[in-house]
Design a protein around this motif. Sequence first.
Motif, PDB file in Angstrom:
ATOM      1  N   ARG A 236      65.526  66.363 -73.579  1.00  0.00           N
ATOM      2  CA  ARG A 236      66.043  67.731 -73.508  1.00  0.00           C
ATOM      3  C   ARG A 236      67.419  67.755 -74.160  1.00  0.00           C
ATOM      4  O   ARG A 236      68.233  66.836 -73.950  1.00  0.00           O
ATOM      5  CB  ARG A 236      66.157  68.183 -72.051  1.00  0.00           C
ATOM      6  N   PRO A 237      67.720  68.775 -74.972  1.00  0.00           N
ATOM      7  CA  PRO A 237      69.028  68.846 -75.631  1.00  0.00           C
ATOM      8  C   PRO A 237      70.198  68.707 -74.661  1.00  0.00           C
ATOM      9  O   PRO A 237      71.167  68.014 -74.950  1.00  0.00           O
ATOM     10  CB  PRO A 237      69.007  70.219 -76.300  1.00  0.00           C
ATOM     11  N   LYS A 238      70.084  69.338 -73.501  1.00  0.00           N
ATOM     12  CA  LYS A 238      71.164  69.264 -72.512  1.00  0.00           C
ATOM     13  C   LYS A 238      71.398  67.817 -72.066  1.00  0.00           C
ATOM     14  O   LYS A 238      72.533  67.371 -71.945  1.00  0.00           O
ATOM     15  CB  LYS A 238      70.826  70.152 -71.313  1.00  0.00           C
ATOM     16  N   ASP A 239      70.323  67.059 -71.850  1.00  0.00           N
ATOM     17  CA  ASP A 239      70.449  65.659 -71.439  1.00  0.00           C
ATOM     18  C   ASP A 239      71.033  64.810 -72.569  1.00  0.00           C
ATOM     19  O   ASP A 239      71.836  63.906 -72.337  1.00  0.00           O
ATOM     20  CB  ASP A 239      69.094  65.094 -71.020  1.00  0.00           C
ATOM     21  N   SER A 240      70.623  65.107 -73.792  1.00  0.00           N
ATOM     22  CA  SER A 240      71.124  64.354 -74.943  1.00  0.00           C
ATOM     23  C   SER A 240      72.617  64.585 -75.138  1.00  0.00           C
ATOM     24  O   SER A 240      73.374  63.646 -75.406  1.00  0.00           O
ATOM     25  CB  SER A 240      70.360  64.750 -76.201  1.00  0.00           C
ATOM     26  N   LEU A 241      73.054  65.826 -75.018  1.00  0.00           N
ATOM     27  CA  LEU A 241      74.483  66.129 -75.144  1.00  0.00           C
ATOM     28  C   LEU A 241      75.274  65.426 -74.057  1.00  0.00           C
ATOM     29  O   LEU A 241      76.353  64.888 -74.305  1.00  0.00           O
ATOM     30  CB  LEU A 241      74.722  67.632 -75.106  1.00  0.00           C
ATOM     31  N   ALA A 242      74.723  65.398 -72.850  1.00  0.00           N
ATOM     32  CA  ALA A 242      75.397  64.712 -71.747  1.00  0.00           C
ATOM     33  C   ALA A 242      75.495  63.211 -72.025  1.00  0.00           C
ATOM     34  O   ALA A 242      76.521  62.581 -71.729  1.00  0.00           O
ATOM     35  CB  ALA A 242      74.652  64.970 -70.430  1.00  0.00           C
ATOM     36  N   ALA A 243      74.466  62.624 -72.626  1.00  0.00           N
ATOM     37  CA  ALA A 243      74.496  61.196 -72.953  1.00  0.00           C
ATOM     38  C   ALA A 243      75.565  60.905 -74.004  1.00  0.00           C
ATOM     39  O   ALA A 243      76.322  59.929 -73.890  1.00  0.00           O
ATOM     40  CB  ALA A 243      73.123  60.747 -73.455  1.00  0.00           C
ATOM     41  N   ILE A 244      75.654  61.744 -75.022  1.00  0.00           N
ATOM     42  CA  ILE A 244      76.667  61.552 -76.059  1.00  0.00           C
ATOM     43  C   ILE A 244      78.065  61.676 -75.450  1.00  0.00           C
ATOM     44  O   ILE A 244      78.943  60.861 -75.718  1.00  0.00           O
ATOM     45  CB  ILE A 244      76.472  62.533 -77.229  1.00  0.00           C
ATOM     46  N   ARG A 245      78.275  62.669 -74.625  1.00  0.00           N
ATOM     47  CA  ARG A 245      79.585  62.845 -73.987  1.00  0.00           C
ATOM     48  C   ARG A 245      79.935  61.654 -73.107  1.00  0.00           C
ATOM     49  O   ARG A 245      81.089  61.230 -73.038  1.00  0.00           O
ATOM     50  CB  ARG A 245      79.632  64.156 -73.186  1.00  0.00           C
ATOM     51  N   ALA A 246      78.944  61.098 -72.412  1.00  0.00           N
ATOM     52  CA  ALA A 246      79.196  59.916 -71.570  1.00  0.00           C
ATOM     53  C   ALA A 246      79.610  58.720 -72.436  1.00  0.00           C
ATOM     54  O   ALA A 246      80.513  57.962 -72.076  1.00  0.00           O
ATOM     55  CB  ALA A 246      77.955  59.580 -70.750  1.00  0.00           C
TER      56      ALA A 246
END
Length: 125
Positions: free
Chosen positions: A60-70
Amino acid sequence: MELLSVTKETFDKVTAAAVADKHYCIAPTHYWENKQGEIAGFFSAGVIPVCHFWMRRDSRPKDSLAAIRACEKFGQEHIPFIRETGVGIIACSVESPFYPVLHKHLKYKELVTDTSLFLTNFKSK
């Protein structure tokens, strides 16, 4: 061929030589000269961390963005160069679904185009 260390005095000369030859210049650490004494090339020996990601295409895009931010947060806390300069690079294929996201949503600036990354295994040579 002799590899020379880039110093404060030679940094601008090395950068200018690369740019004059229509090449980008990212944190050169070493350079070499041709027989005429002209700067003929440079390389950067791991000064700027480059982050490589793999995420499932069905993420999911939201999960991917969260992974990049982490991962960004991890770099800012644990990688000295990023902590000191605030600079890091993400390598991303133009075929990746994240390619347009990096610029549009994450505000990354595309630095190099039409360049591939190559891998070798020195132990098997």
